[in-house]
Design a protein around this motif. Sequence first.
Motif, PDB file in Angstrom:
ATOM      1  N   GLY A 126      22.028  -2.057   2.820  1.00 48.76           N
ATOM      2  CA  GLY A 126      21.223  -2.660   1.770  1.00 48.76           C
ATOM      3  C   GLY A 126      21.199  -1.832   0.502  1.00 48.76           C
ATOM      4  N   CYS A 127      21.495  -0.555   0.627  1.00 54.15           N
ATOM      5  CA  CYS A 127      21.492   0.329  -0.547  1.00 54.15           C
ATOM      6  C   CYS A 127      22.887   0.547  -1.112  1.00 54.15           C
TER       7      CYS A 127
ATOM      8  N   TYR B  34      25.151  -4.342  -4.377  1.00 57.09           N
ATOM      9  CA  TYR B  34      23.737  -3.988  -4.534  1.00 57.09           C
ATOM     10  C   TYR B  34      23.603  -2.684  -5.318  1.00 57.09           C
TER      11      TYR B  34
ATOM     12  N   TYR C   2      19.420   2.436  -4.844  1.00 59.63           N
ATOM     13  CA  TYR C   2      18.943   3.201  -3.695  1.00 59.63           C
ATOM     14  C   TYR C   2      17.422   3.240  -3.583  1.00 59.63           C
TER      15      TYR C   2
ATOM     16  N   PRO D 255      15.462   1.162  -1.999  1.00 57.94           N
ATOM     17  CA  PRO D 255      14.955   0.850  -0.653  1.00 57.94           C
ATOM     18  C   PRO D 255      14.901   2.046   0.290  1.00 57.94           C
TER      19      PRO D 255
ATOM     20  N   PRO E  40      10.184  -3.709   0.213  1.00 55.88           N
ATOM     21  CA  PRO E  40      11.428  -4.297  -0.293  1.00 55.88           C
ATOM     22  C   PRO E  40      11.234  -5.696  -0.883  1.00 55.88           C
TER      23      PRO E  40
ATOM     24  N   ILE F 293      15.902  -4.773  -6.858  1.00 54.22           N
ATOM     25  CA  ILE F 293      17.001  -4.894  -5.899  1.00 54.22           C
ATOM     26  C   ILE F 293      17.317  -6.378  -5.735  1.00 54.22           C
TER      27      ILE F 293
ATOM     28  N   ALA G 148      19.977  -7.407  -0.482  1.00 49.04           N
ATOM     29  CA  ALA G 148      19.608  -6.047  -0.085  1.00 49.04           C
ATOM     30  C   ALA G 148      18.247  -6.051   0.590  1.00 49.04           C
ATOM     31  N   CYS G 149      17.342  -6.878   0.085  1.00 50.27           N
ATOM     32  CA  CYS G 149      16.023  -6.995   0.702  1.00 50.27           C
ATOM     33  C   CYS G 149      16.151  -7.485   2.150  1.00 50.27           C
TER      34      CYS G 149
ATOM     35  N   LEU H  51      18.726  -7.120   4.171  1.00 50.24           N
ATOM     36  CA  LEU H  51      19.276  -6.049   5.005  1.00 50.24           C
ATOM     37  C   LEU H  51      18.228  -4.988   5.312  1.00 50.24           C
ATOM     38  N   VAL H  52      17.406  -4.648   4.342  1.00 51.82           N
ATOM     39  CA  VAL H  52      16.358  -3.650   4.560  1.00 51.82           C
ATOM     40  C   VAL H  52      15.311  -4.187   5.531  1.00 51.82           C
TER      41      VAL H  52
END
Length: 131
Positions: A24-25, A30, A33, A35, A85, A94, A98-99, A101-102
């Motif tokens: 996610g980062c 994306y 970093y 998250p 996130p 973000i 990515a949100c 995935l986090v």
Amino acid sequence: MAGIKALVGLSFTGVIGLTFLMLGCALEHYGVYWPLFVLIFYAMCPIPHLIAKRVSDDTDAASSACVELAYFFTTGIVVSAFGFPMILARVKVIAWGACGLVLAGNAVIFLTILGFFVLFGRGDDFNWEQW
């Protein structure tokens, strides 16, 4: 030997959760970093439970105020880790991918922490204090 297998399994699931967080980062699309600050929530999550376990005098009681307060603080930490996130994605710091995935990484990591305390916190002949 069963304790070793459980510990290896929990380590593997922890690595899967951290992989989701890193994806996610660090994916090129994306590339932000922010998250990674959820790592603070991962470190803070078991602290209330460990403090309550040390402070609680009557271990035979089904519930105590100290244990309930520890559950309350732990719940607040976990909810904050899931909300962080989402807030970052809402203010467009973000991307929503990515949100996602986090959030997947959060679910796996917090289930791993829960599994650790369920498996090794029973107080039987084999527990996590040996490690």
